[in-house]
Design a protein around this motif. Structure first.
Motif, PDB file in Angstrom:
ATOM      1  N   GLU A   1      -1.373  22.506  -4.001  1.00  0.00           N
ATOM      2  CA  GLU A   1      -1.842  22.407  -5.365  1.00  0.00           C
ATOM      3  C   GLU A   1      -1.462  21.068  -5.995  1.00  0.00           C
ATOM      4  OE1 GLU A   1      -0.296  25.735  -7.467  1.00  0.00           O
ATOM      5  OE2 GLU A   1      -1.160  27.215  -6.116  1.00  0.00           O
ATOM      6  N   THR A   2      -0.931  20.157  -5.217  1.00  0.00           N
ATOM      7  CA  THR A   2      -0.464  18.899  -5.784  1.00  0.00           C
ATOM      8  C   THR A   2      -1.216  17.693  -5.233  1.00  0.00           C
ATOM      9  OG1 THR A   2       1.287  18.722  -4.116  1.00  0.00           O
ATOM     10  CG2 THR A   2       1.842  19.826  -6.185  1.00  0.00           C
ATOM     11  N   GLN A   3      -2.375  17.899  -4.653  1.00  0.00           N
ATOM     12  CA  GLN A   3      -3.160  16.788  -4.141  1.00  0.00           C
ATOM     13  C   GLN A   3      -3.853  16.054  -5.289  1.00  0.00           C
ATOM     14  OE1 GLN A   3      -3.262  15.849  -0.794  1.00  0.00           O
ATOM     15  NE2 GLN A   3      -1.602  17.321  -0.745  1.00  0.00           N
ATOM     16  N   VAL A   4      -3.630  14.758  -5.381  1.00  0.00           N
ATOM     17  CA  VAL A   4      -4.246  13.951  -6.432  1.00  0.00           C
ATOM     18  C   VAL A   4      -5.745  13.848  -6.170  1.00  0.00           C
ATOM     19  CG1 VAL A   4      -4.334  11.662  -7.489  1.00  0.00           C
ATOM     20  CG2 VAL A   4      -2.131  12.652  -6.796  1.00  0.00           C
ATOM     21  N   MET A   5      -6.528  13.998  -7.239  1.00  0.00           N
ATOM     22  CA  MET A   5      -7.980  13.858  -7.133  1.00  0.00           C
ATOM     23  C   MET A   5      -8.399  12.564  -7.829  1.00  0.00           C
ATOM     24  SD  MET A   5      -9.373  17.732  -7.832  1.00  0.00           S
ATOM     25  CE  MET A   5      -8.218  18.063  -9.172  1.00  0.00           C
ATOM     26  N   GLU A   6      -9.479  11.965  -7.340  1.00  0.00           N
ATOM     27  CA  GLU A   6      -9.958  10.710  -7.918  1.00  0.00           C
ATOM     28  C   GLU A   6     -11.472  10.696  -7.955  1.00  0.00           C
ATOM     29  OE1 GLU A   6     -11.588   6.673  -8.004  1.00  0.00           O
ATOM     30  OE2 GLU A   6     -11.654   8.059  -6.318  1.00  0.00           O
ATOM     31  N   LEU A   7     -12.016  10.208  -9.066  1.00  0.00           N
ATOM     32  CA  LEU A   7     -13.459  10.058  -9.203  1.00  0.00           C
ATOM     33  C   LEU A   7     -13.733   8.885 -10.125  1.00  0.00           C
ATOM     34  CD1 LEU A   7     -16.398  11.077  -8.755  1.00  0.00           C
ATOM     35  CD2 LEU A   7     -16.088  12.479 -10.811  1.00  0.00           C
ATOM     36  N   GLY A   8     -14.331   7.840  -9.582  1.00  0.00           N
ATOM     37  CA  GLY A   8     -14.735   6.708 -10.390  1.00  0.00           C
ATOM     38  C   GLY A   8     -13.623   6.076 -11.207  1.00  0.00           C
ATOM     39  N   GLY A   9     -12.411   6.041 -10.661  1.00  0.00           N
ATOM     40  CA  GLY A   9     -11.289   5.460 -11.381  1.00  0.00           C
ATOM     41  C   GLY A   9     -10.505   6.444 -12.221  1.00  0.00           C
TER      42      GLY A   9
ATOM     43  N   TRP B   1       0.820  -1.205   0.000  1.00  0.00           N
ATOM     44  CA  TRP B   1       0.000   0.000   0.000  1.00  0.00           C
ATOM     45  C   TRP B   1       0.856   1.257   0.000  1.00  0.00           C
ATOM     46  CZ3 TRP B   1      -4.347  -0.463  -1.972  1.00  0.00           C
ATOM     47  CH2 TRP B   1      -5.160  -1.578  -1.739  1.00  0.00           C
ATOM     48  N   CYS B   2       2.011   1.199   0.611  1.00  0.00           N
ATOM     49  CA  CYS B   2       2.910   2.346   0.571  1.00  0.00           C
ATOM     50  C   CYS B   2       3.315   2.645  -0.872  1.00  0.00           C
ATOM     51  CB  CYS B   2       4.141   2.087   1.436  1.00  0.00           C
ATOM     52  SG  CYS B   2       5.221   3.530   1.632  1.00  0.00           S
ATOM     53  N   ARG B   3       3.655   1.597  -1.624  1.00  0.00           N
ATOM     54  CA  ARG B   3       4.015   1.793  -3.030  1.00  0.00           C
ATOM     55  C   ARG B   3       2.835   2.342  -3.824  1.00  0.00           C
ATOM     56  NH1 ARG B   3       5.995  -3.440  -2.372  1.00  0.00           N
ATOM     57  NH2 ARG B   3       4.398  -4.284  -3.779  1.00  0.00           N
ATOM     58  N   GLN B   4       1.648   1.814  -3.562  1.00  0.00           N
ATOM     59  CA  GLN B   4       0.459   2.272  -4.272  1.00  0.00           C
ATOM     60  C   GLN B   4       0.170   3.746  -3.994  1.00  0.00           C
ATOM     61  OE1 GLN B   4      -1.639   0.396  -6.488  1.00  0.00           O
ATOM     62  NE2 GLN B   4       0.244  -0.799  -6.419  1.00  0.00           N
ATOM     63  N   ILE B   5       0.293   4.130  -2.742  1.00  0.00           N
ATOM     64  CA  ILE B   5       0.053   5.528  -2.378  1.00  0.00           C
ATOM     65  C   ILE B   5       1.110   6.427  -3.001  1.00  0.00           C
ATOM     66  CG2 ILE B   5      -0.029   7.169  -0.447  1.00  0.00           C
ATOM     67  CD1 ILE B   5      -1.127   4.799   1.268  1.00  0.00           C
ATOM     68  N   ARG B   6       2.364   5.967  -2.962  1.00  0.00           N
ATOM     69  CA  ARG B   6       3.460   6.762  -3.509  1.00  0.00           C
ATOM     70  C   ARG B   6       3.322   6.982  -5.016  1.00  0.00           C
ATOM     71  NH1 ARG B   6       3.903   9.138  -0.089  1.00  0.00           N
ATOM     72  NH2 ARG B   6       5.326   9.119   1.678  1.00  0.00           N
ATOM     73  N   ALA B   7       2.606   6.102  -5.685  1.00  0.00           N
ATOM     74  CA  ALA B   7       2.417   6.252  -7.129  1.00  0.00           C
ATOM     75  C   ALA B   7       1.538   7.446  -7.458  1.00  0.00           C
ATOM     76  CB  ALA B   7       1.812   4.983  -7.724  1.00  0.00           C
ATOM     77  N   VAL B   8       0.752   7.898  -6.461  1.00  0.00           N
ATOM     78  CA  VAL B   8      -0.185   8.996  -6.736  1.00  0.00           C
ATOM     79  C   VAL B   8      -0.061  10.160  -5.765  1.00  0.00           C
ATOM     80  CG1 VAL B   8      -1.880   7.460  -7.789  1.00  0.00           C
ATOM     81  CG2 VAL B   8      -2.013   7.916  -5.340  1.00  0.00           C
ATOM     82  N   SER B   9       0.747  10.034  -4.724  1.00  0.00           N
ATOM     83  CA  SER B   9       0.778  11.091  -3.709  1.00  0.00           C
ATOM     84  C   SER B   9       2.099  11.088  -2.934  1.00  0.00           C
ATOM     85  CB  SER B   9      -0.380  10.897  -2.716  1.00  0.00           C
ATOM     86  OG  SER B   9      -0.299  11.817  -1.653  1.00  0.00           O
ATOM     87  N   ASN B  10       2.488  12.269  -2.481  1.00  0.00           N
ATOM     88  CA  ASN B  10       3.657  12.414  -1.612  1.00  0.00           C
ATOM     89  C   ASN B  10       3.259  12.596  -0.153  1.00  0.00           C
ATOM     90  OD1 ASN B  10       5.712  12.252  -3.609  1.00  0.00           O
ATOM     91  ND2 ASN B  10       5.231  14.336  -4.257  1.00  0.00           N
ATOM     92  N   VAL B  11       2.033  12.231   0.189  1.00  0.00           N
ATOM     93  CA  VAL B  11       1.578  12.356   1.574  1.00  0.00           C
ATOM     94  C   VAL B  11       2.534  11.600   2.495  1.00  0.00           C
ATOM     95  CG1 VAL B  11       0.069  10.333   1.376  1.00  0.00           C
ATOM     96  CG2 VAL B  11      -0.398  12.049   3.118  1.00  0.00           C
ATOM     97  N   PRO B  12       2.935  12.186   3.636  1.00  0.00           N
ATOM     98  CA  PRO B  12       3.848  11.478   4.545  1.00  0.00           C
ATOM     99  C   PRO B  12       3.222  10.209   5.121  1.00  0.00           C
ATOM    100  CG  PRO B  12       3.060  13.517   5.534  1.00  0.00           C
ATOM    101  CD  PRO B  12       2.633  13.546   4.107  1.00  0.00           C
ATOM    102  N   ILE B  13       4.060   9.169   5.225  1.00  0.00           N
ATOM    103  CA  ILE B  13       3.606   7.866   5.719  1.00  0.00           C
ATOM    104  C   ILE B  13       4.512   7.417   6.859  1.00  0.00           C
ATOM    105  CG2 ILE B  13       3.273   5.426   5.137  1.00  0.00           C
ATOM    106  CD1 ILE B  13       2.790   6.316   2.235  1.00  0.00           C
ATOM    107  N   ILE B  14       3.912   7.119   8.004  1.00  0.00           N
ATOM    108  CA  ILE B  14       4.653   6.572   9.138  1.00  0.00           C
ATOM    109  C   ILE B  14       4.181   5.143   9.367  1.00  0.00           C
ATOM    110  CG2 ILE B  14       5.143   6.742  11.608  1.00  0.00           C
ATOM    111  CD1 ILE B  14       4.679   9.732  11.463  1.00  0.00           C
ATOM    112  N   PHE B  15       5.112   4.202   9.289  1.00  0.00           N
ATOM    113  CA  PHE B  15       4.788   2.806   9.572  1.00  0.00           C
ATOM    114  C   PHE B  15       4.732   2.595  11.083  1.00  0.00           C
ATOM    115  CE2 PHE B  15       6.131   2.203   5.217  1.00  0.00           C
ATOM    116  CZ  PHE B  15       5.388   1.113   4.777  1.00  0.00           C
TER     117      PHE B  15
END
Length: 234
Positions: free
Chosen positions: A130-138, A63-77
């Motif tokens: 201004e860099t937040q990824v948006m998603e709607l129905g795929g 899931w970290c890889r999946q999130i990183r593909a679309v966002s730079n949101v910080p992730i803490i394991f």
């Protein structure tokens, strides 16, 4: 206040984290469907993700890889795995920090504050909002690259096309008037030919069709436009 997303399948741990963070004014969302964590992170517009490794369906590294593909949101394991290999893997897969269970809530809070300061503080990029990824129905929209993606297809957008699509996605299902669009896209609308908007809308329609999204932008006579998803391959 920041929106924290917790991906933890142990309900007791997730609840303890949620209640503690809410006491400090954070908005907290917890994963509901563990087979669509990436989508939930985007939908909740998370500012930080607390991510366990041992999760149903796929592990935290996936899931970290999946999130990183679309966002730079910080992730803490946050994981029960204490060995150095897993900590190294967490960072290599895109994590920002790693904590082991059991943990002290105040340490979690301190690490969160540190990561949030680095990411959104005065020294962070002014373009972050201004860099937040948006998603709607795929359909995924990447503001930092002016690109949109659906399925395995991706298109590049002009600035105006990107602005139009962003507005339509945010206001999906609602009629957006031509005047609203003109005011949003041009500073001096009195110098803009009304046909210019029509041209840009038609260009966007054509590009969305390349993604398999057909007739997404409907013209509502005398009122404006309404956006809805209608993929050719569905």
């Amino acid at each position: 206040m920041y929106n924290i997303f917790i991906a933890e399948d142990d309900e007791q741990i997730a609840s303890i984290l949620c209640n503690h963070l809410q006491k400090y004014g954070y908005e907290v969302s917890m994963a509901q469907e563990f087979d669509r964590i990436k989508q939930e992170v985007i939908e909740k517009q998370a500012d930080l993700v607390l991510l366990d490794i041992n999760l149903p369906y796929f592990d935290g590294f996936y899931w970290c890889r999946q999130i990183r593909a679309v966002s730079n949101v910080p992730i803490i394991f946050i994981s029960a795995r204490t060995d150095e290999l897993n900590q190294v893997m967490a960072i290599e897969h895109g994590g920002d920090d790693y904590m082991t269970k059991p943990f002290h809530l105040e340490v979690v809070l301190a690490k969160m504050k540190s990561v949030l300061r680095r990411t959104y503080g005065e020294y962070s990029s002014a373009l972050h909002q201004e860099t937040q990824v948006m998603e709607l129905g795929g359909l995924y929209i990447y503001p930092d690259r002016f690109e949109a993606e659906c399925g395995n297809k991706r298109i590049s957008l002009s600035q105006k096309e990107f602005q139009l699509l962003s507005i339509f996605v945010k206001e999906h299902g609602r009629i957006v008037s031509r005047d609203e669009l003109l005011e949003a896209l041009w500073d001096e609308i009195e110098f803009v030919d009304d046909n210019t908007l029509t041209v840009n809308v038609n260009r966007l329609r054509k590009k969305l069709s390349e993604l398999g999204i057909d007739d997404a932008i409907a013209t509502v006579r005398g009122q404006g436009y309404r956006f809805s998803m209608n993929r050719k391959d569905e």
